[in-house]
Design an enzyme around this catalytic site. Sequence first.
Site, PDB file in Angstrom:
ATOM      1  N   ARG A  34     -10.980   7.210  19.659  1.00 11.88           N
ATOM      2  CA  ARG A  34      -9.704   8.149  19.939  1.00 11.88           C
ATOM      3  C   ARG A  34      -9.253   9.023  21.084  1.00 11.88           C
ATOM      4  O   ARG A  34      -8.526   9.314  22.106  1.00 11.88           O
ATOM      5  CB  ARG A  34      -9.778   9.720  18.701  1.00 11.88           C
ATOM      6  N   LYS A 195      -5.935  -1.235  -2.966  1.00 11.81           N
ATOM      7  CA  LYS A 195      -4.888  -1.123  -4.284  1.00 11.81           C
ATOM      8  C   LYS A 195      -3.151  -2.255  -4.101  1.00 11.81           C
ATOM      9  O   LYS A 195      -3.130  -1.588  -3.024  1.00 11.81           O
ATOM     10  CB  LYS A 195      -4.858   0.310  -4.281  1.00 11.81           C
ATOM     11  N   GLY A 351      -7.102   2.422   8.754  1.00 11.15           N
ATOM     12  CA  GLY A 351      -8.191   2.352   8.868  1.00 11.15           C
ATOM     13  C   GLY A 351      -9.785   1.418   8.008  1.00 11.15           C
ATOM     14  O   GLY A 351     -10.455   0.524   9.136  1.00 11.15           O
ATOM     15  N   GLY A 374      -1.626   6.146   8.517  1.00 15.82           N
ATOM     16  CA  GLY A 374      -1.113   6.286   7.310  1.00 15.82           C
ATOM     17  C   GLY A 374      -0.009   6.146   8.566  1.00 15.82           C
ATOM     18  O   GLY A 374       1.536   5.459   7.754  1.00 15.82           O
TER      19      GLY A 374
HETATM   20  P1  AMP Z   1      -6.935   0.220   1.319  1.00 18.59           P
HETATM   21  O1  AMP Z   1      -7.588   1.376   1.770  1.00 18.59           O
HETATM   22  O2  AMP Z   1      -5.956  -0.141   0.153  1.00 18.59           O
HETATM   23  O3  AMP Z   1      -7.156  -1.007   2.340  1.00 18.59           O
HETATM   24  O4  AMP Z   1      -8.271   0.052   0.726  1.00 18.59           O
HETATM   25  C1  AMP Z   1      -9.918  -1.497   1.588  1.00 18.59           C
HETATM   26  C2  AMP Z   1     -10.829  -0.871   0.511  1.00 18.59           C
HETATM   27  O5  AMP Z   1     -10.486  -2.421  -0.108  1.00 18.59           O
HETATM   28  C3  AMP Z   1     -12.075  -1.410   1.345  1.00 18.59           C
HETATM   29  O6  AMP Z   1     -13.142  -0.151   1.270  1.00 18.59           O
HETATM   30  C4  AMP Z   1     -12.497  -2.605   0.295  1.00 18.59           C
HETATM   31  O7  AMP Z   1     -13.735  -2.213   0.015  1.00 18.59           O
HETATM   32  C5  AMP Z   1     -11.736  -2.777  -1.078  1.00 18.59           C
HETATM   33  N1  AMP Z   1     -11.921  -3.959  -1.448  1.00 18.59           N
HETATM   34  C6  AMP Z   1     -11.173  -5.165  -1.237  1.00 18.59           C
HETATM   35  N2  AMP Z   1     -11.756  -5.612  -1.922  1.00 18.59           N
HETATM   36  C7  AMP Z   1     -11.595  -5.576  -3.257  1.00 18.59           C
HETATM   37  C8  AMP Z   1     -11.813  -6.201  -4.351  1.00 18.59           C
HETATM   38  N3  AMP Z   1     -11.701  -7.707  -3.988  1.00 18.59           N
HETATM   39  N4  AMP Z   1     -12.291  -5.107  -5.033  1.00 18.59           N
HETATM   40  C9  AMP Z   1     -12.938  -3.878  -5.400  1.00 18.59           C
HETATM   41  N5  AMP Z   1     -12.885  -3.347  -3.788  1.00 18.59           N
HETATM   42  C10 AMP Z   1     -12.095  -4.080  -2.696  1.00 18.59           C
END
Ligand code: AMP
Length: 392
Positions: A34, A195, A351, A374
């Site tokens: 950064r 999610k 991120g 974000g």
């Molecule tokens: P997000 O912040 O929603 O982009 O989620 C990122 C996180 O999703 C990372 O830390 C990954 O380890 C997790 N992730 C990706 N695929 C899976 C999965 N199949 N099951 C659980 N966590 C996951």
Amino acid sequence: MKSIKDILFHNKKALIRVDFNVPFNGERISDNSRILAALPTIKYVLENGGSCIVMSHLGRPKKREKKFSLINVKYELERLLDHVVIFVENCIGPDAKKASEELMPGEVLLLENLRFYKEETVGDEKFAQELSFLADIYINDAYGTTHRAHASTSTIAKYFDEKSPGLLLEKEIFCLKKVLESPKKPVTAIVGGAKVSSKISIIANMLKVIDNLVIGGGMAYTFILSSGGKVGDSICEPENLRDCKEILRLAKKNKVKIFLPTDVVVSKSFSNNDKQKEVDIQKIPDGWQGLDIGTKTRQKFSDVIKQSSTLLWNGPMGVFEMSSFQNGTKTIANAVAEATKKGSFSLVGGGDSVAAIKKFNLEDKISFISTGGGAMLESLEGKVLPGIKALQ
Ligand code: AMP
């Protein structure tokens, strides 16, 4: 919106909002990207005869605390800029005012953490005005905080006639426009992460401009469940089944092709070393959870990516932090890098996808890596960010 190139900095003081919210490992800065990202704007002002008053937040301090002081960033900024940086232990008040009055063209002044004042995050008018008294020109180069209507990112702008985004923010805006407003087709969005709930509005907005939507990671299981598949113990959000169905319907209406995983790497538990196997994503047995996309899916997704002229990637394809489940994300990262090499435009943001790109050493093989998590997600949702609106 004015460009920094339209402003005359000779003998002028520029107040530059940067994002020096860097991570620390003990007392050492563990990632200085950064600070590096803010250097071009600071150098530009200095080279054009101005002086820089640099301001930022660091962490989420409840009160004045040494570990959140920007003095911890001053030495790294000096080293990277190869230039003396004056530091003042406040961002407003007599000391800051005196330091700014004494500042000569070619000099750099770093202010203390803006968040030592609670007025910063509530966007306080008086606090913003006090900051504005320090300089002639306002530059915002902190893309990562442009989605916040804070005093230094939004309220402050109206107190300046001369204001513009910095070189970094300008590039962020330019790259997002390139993807959202005038992309070279075919356009593919790759979305993943844990999610689906956090990405629904982004996907819905993106459907207006993309040709292909590649869905991986934990969010894929809610889509699979919504169309009648069995996902075993995989991460899932049943409360979003209707949203997934609606996305599939909208995609059809907009003639967007959807690519969901067909096979997955499943594990007995959320750990690197438990029993693992590859199975059909529609038939994941109970007691098993999907933690990465499978071999056939990797191939299919890579083919789609390599045939695309514009790529946008947000969210990993699996739990890439664990070596057993990193291969899907790695293959997709390599496919994006390969497409970029052949002339496609690639934008990666958020991120975890940025962390994945760094993990696989592909930083210089992507057209642009966004510095805003974000902020980028809100831009993709189609929102007008307060920090950008304030500059218009
Ligand atoms: P997000 O912040 O929603 O982009 O989620 C990122 C996180 O999703 C990372 O830390 C990954 O380890 C997790 N992730 C990706 N695929 C899976 C999965 N199949 N099951 C659980 N966590 C996951």
